[in-house]
Design a protein around this motif. Structure first.
Motif, mmCIF file in Angstrom:
data_model
loop_
_atom_site.group_PDB
_atom_site.id
_atom_site.type_symbol
_atom_site.label_atom_id
_atom_site.label_comp_id
_atom_site.label_asym_id
_atom_site.label_seq_id
_atom_site.Cartn_x
_atom_site.Cartn_y
_atom_site.Cartn_z
ATOM 1 N N LEU A 13 -7.780 -0.398 3.637
ATOM 2 C CA LEU A 13 -6.936 -0.502 2.329
ATOM 3 C C LEU A 13 -7.892 0.078 1.259
ATOM 4 O O LEU A 13 -9.101 -0.317 1.185
ATOM 5 C CB LEU A 13 -6.653 -1.648 2.523
ATOM 6 N N ARG A 35 4.361 2.316 3.198
ATOM 7 C CA ARG A 35 4.280 1.931 2.839
ATOM 8 C C ARG A 35 3.544 2.274 1.472
ATOM 9 O O ARG A 35 3.021 3.413 1.097
ATOM 10 C CB ARG A 35 2.965 1.322 3.320
ATOM 11 N N VAL A 37 0.032 1.986 -1.852
ATOM 12 C CA VAL A 37 -0.548 0.996 -2.238
ATOM 13 C C VAL A 37 -0.894 0.626 -3.701
ATOM 14 O O VAL A 37 -1.466 1.903 -4.148
ATOM 15 C CB VAL A 37 -2.082 1.243 -1.031
ATOM 16 N N PRO A 100 -6.097 -4.903 -2.844
ATOM 17 C CA PRO A 100 -5.033 -4.023 -3.019
ATOM 18 C C PRO A 100 -3.759 -4.978 -2.719
ATOM 19 O O PRO A 100 -3.788 -5.879 -2.776
ATOM 20 C CB PRO A 100 -5.213 -3.290 -1.953
ATOM 21 N N VAL A 102 -0.085 -4.813 -1.588
ATOM 22 C CA VAL A 102 0.691 -4.339 -0.186
ATOM 23 C C VAL A 102 2.276 -3.951 -0.646
ATOM 24 O O VAL A 102 2.600 -5.154 -0.898
ATOM 25 C CB VAL A 102 0.265 -4.258 0.824
#
Lengths: 111, 111
Positions: A13, A35, A37, A100, A102
């Motif tokens: 991350l 995914r 971020v 972050p 996610v």
């Protein structure tokens, strides 16, 4: 492309990135699993995503707000999920800058 | 069926249930997204899932072990994900009895 190196969704991350980091986890003609971020990212006022595919999305870390053109908005925290039908215009109003965020997004054919 | 009442994946987690709890979160002819909650469940020795669809699965809480007929096995902890191609025979060897294990599974057409 499948990123077989990303074995855990919470690995790698970034702290702060200029653009959202998108990793395709699985994909074929029916579905694409990503995914995403975000580190404080948001869409500009007046911008709307207008997608051909349905999107099922969940926040797994962090916090974000989705806004829909029709007027609703939802703040999403870890575990919160939302189905965004194809062509339901929406944007990311904000994502937290404290950590972050996610997202796990599943895009799939609408018809 | 879509369970629009389950707004958060970590809501309504049972302590101990006799069978796994499966909730369909989104579904059409291309894809089916399920939350599966296990509380110590496992498949019997000799049992194998043999699925027509691809399955992309992630553990989001708890811990579990997947075993494949070909011999590999993987222990999955929160964030760990795995693509199980159609007809790759597999079973759940164990899930932790210390807390509910929450899986998110995306089944999608293989062809």
């Amino acid at each position: 492309m499948t990123d077989s190196n990303l074995n855990n969704l919470f690995q790698n991350l970034p702290d702060k990135i200029s653009e959202e980091l998108i990793t395709i986890l699985a994909e074929n003609s029916h579905v694409r699993i990503e995914r995403i971020v975000s580190t404080g990212h948001a869409n500009k006022k007046g911008f709307w995503y207008d997608q051909e595919e349905h999107e099922w999305v969940i926040v797994l870390k962090g916090e974000a707000e989705l806004v829909f053109e029709a007027g609703q908005s939802i703040v999403m925290q870890p575990g919160d999920h939302q189905l965004i039908p194809a062509h339901q215009k929406h944007r990311v109003e904000w994502t937290t800058d404290k950590e972050p965020t996610v997202w796990l997004a599943v895009y799939y054919q609408a018809k």
